[in-house]
Scaffold this motif. Structure first.
Motif, PDB file in Angstrom:
ATOM      1  N   VAL A 190      24.830  41.871 108.505  1.00 10.93           N
ATOM      2  CA  VAL A 190      25.714  42.473 107.514  1.00 10.93           C
ATOM      3  C   VAL A 190      25.125  43.764 106.972  1.00 10.93           C
ATOM      4  O   VAL A 190      25.788  44.780 106.854  1.00 10.93           O
ATOM      5  N   GLY A 191      23.806  43.733 106.647  1.00 10.20           N
ATOM      6  CA  GLY A 191      23.160  44.939 106.139  1.00 10.20           C
ATOM      7  C   GLY A 191      23.130  46.043 107.163  1.00 10.20           C
ATOM      8  O   GLY A 191      23.329  47.210 106.843  1.00 10.20           O
ATOM      9  N   ALA A 197      26.568  47.543 107.358  1.00  6.69           N
ATOM     10  CA  ALA A 197      26.859  48.349 106.173  1.00  6.69           C
ATOM     11  C   ALA A 197      26.125  49.691 106.238  1.00  6.69           C
ATOM     12  O   ALA A 197      26.691  50.743 105.962  1.00  6.69           O
ATOM     13  N   GLU A 228      20.191  46.909 100.857  1.00  8.33           N
ATOM     14  CA  GLU A 228      19.507  45.929 101.688  1.00  8.33           C
ATOM     15  C   GLU A 228      19.027  44.739 100.863  1.00  8.33           C
ATOM     16  O   GLU A 228      19.066  43.586 101.316  1.00  8.33           O
ATOM     17  N   ARG A 230      20.422  43.610  98.053  1.00  9.80           N
ATOM     18  CA  ARG A 230      21.604  42.815  97.728  1.00  9.80           C
ATOM     19  C   ARG A 230      22.027  41.972  98.926  1.00  9.80           C
ATOM     20  O   ARG A 230      22.363  40.795  98.795  1.00  9.80           O
ATOM     21  N   ARG A 231      22.038  42.614 100.081  1.00 10.99           N
ATOM     22  CA  ARG A 231      22.457  41.930 101.294  1.00 10.99           C
ATOM     23  C   ARG A 231      21.554  40.742 101.598  1.00 10.99           C
ATOM     24  O   ARG A 231      22.017  39.640 101.900  1.00 10.99           O
ATOM     25  N   TRP A 272      22.081  37.921  98.996  1.00 14.04           N
ATOM     26  CA  TRP A 272      23.371  37.269  99.211  1.00 14.04           C
ATOM     27  C   TRP A 272      23.319  36.320 100.407  1.00 14.04           C
ATOM     28  O   TRP A 272      23.682  35.144 100.299  1.00 14.04           O
ATOM     29  N   THR A 307      31.611  38.679 101.232  1.00 10.10           N
ATOM     30  CA  THR A 307      30.375  39.425 101.481  1.00 10.10           C
ATOM     31  C   THR A 307      30.572  40.915 101.230  1.00 10.10           C
ATOM     32  O   THR A 307      29.776  41.569 100.553  1.00 10.10           O
ATOM     33  N   THR A 308      31.653  41.455 101.760  1.00  4.45           N
ATOM     34  CA  THR A 308      31.952  42.881 101.565  1.00  4.45           C
ATOM     35  C   THR A 308      32.075  43.218 100.088  1.00  4.45           C
ATOM     36  O   THR A 308      31.526  44.227  99.617  1.00  4.45           O
ATOM     37  N   LEU A 336      28.669  42.776  97.885  1.00  6.33           N
ATOM     38  CA  LEU A 336      27.673  43.829  98.059  1.00  6.33           C
ATOM     39  C   LEU A 336      27.980  45.064  97.216  1.00  6.33           C
ATOM     40  O   LEU A 336      27.120  45.928  97.032  1.00  6.33           O
TER      41      LEU A 336
END
Length: 229
Positions: free
Chosen positions: A10-11, A14, A45, A47-48, A51, A87-88, A91
């Motif tokens: 995810v990171g 992003a 990063e 936060r990702r 999470w 998730t989106t 963040l």
């Protein structure tokens, strides 16, 4: 064991989108892109990672309690949709209560305790538009008496008063922020989470402590609340 490779995806996506998006804007050069990356990437990063790690740990706990099955979740399209959307949106914020609410939405969906796919998507978008104060005030008006009880506080005893007055008693931080309360109140009403038009209307003392949330409002609160979370 959770695959650590998946935790970084995810990171990475992003970061790639951020840099790729900037690179497509002719006015912004490579220096600006690098500076932006240095400023934004580290907290993003972090936060990702927080999470993904917290979600993984809590899903694992549910799996150990036989509440969820990972194989079934991998084939659950609604769950996958909620994870991606939550998730989106998570963040994008540093507000802990909102992040917790997004996590709870994921856990409730995993446990099969969530509204249908359309309502879930609407609720996640609504949560994204709310602040922490929206959530606090909505929880309060869902059951003011219970809120005071859980807070180990005595409810105010008015002969007559307003919802605005009792909210200010509950949350002294907004005591001098009438305009802010009006905005939050109207936002919650526009979402269909309560039906009371004027926050300053004078009513009986008992009236100020009445439950205000609609069934939709209660459903939203159930979606973003989870005892396992």
């Amino acid at each position: 064991m959770i695959d650590k490779t998946n935790k970084t995806s995810v990171g990475d996506v992003a970061h790639s989108l951020v840099k790729g998006g900037l690179g497509t804007i002719p006015v912004i050069g490579s220096l600006a892109t690098e500076i932006f990356g240095l400023i934004v990437t580290p907290p993003l990063e972090k936060r990702r990672a927080e999470w993904m790690n917290e979600i993984a740990e809590k899903l694992k706990a549910l799996e150990e309690k036989k509440i969820v099955d990972f194989h079934e979740l991998s084939n659950n399209e609604q769950f996958v949709d909620v994870v991606l959307q939550a998730t989106t949106l998570a963040l994008k914020t540093s507000e802990k209560e909102k992040i917790k609410a997004f996590q709870n939405a994921v856990l409730n969906t995993a446990s099969g305790e969530s509204p249908d796919q359309t309502v879930s998507q609407i609720f996640l978008n609504q949560l994204d538009s709310f602040t922490t104060w929206h959530i606090k005030i909505l929880k309060f008006i869902d059951s003011p008496r219970l809120w005071f009880q859980k807070a180990n506080r005595t409810p105010p005893s008015y002969m007559a008063g307003s919802i605005s007055a009792v909210i200010k008693d509950a949350f002294p931080d907004v005591k001098n922020q009438d305009d802010l309360l009006e905005i939050i109140w109207n936002d919650l009403r526009a979402a269909g989470f309560h039906r009371t038009s004027d926050i300053k209307t004078t009513m009986t003392g008992d009236g100020t402590l009445s439950e205000r949330t609609t069934q939709l409002g209660k459903q939203f609160l159930e979606f973003i609340t989870n005892d396992e979370g």
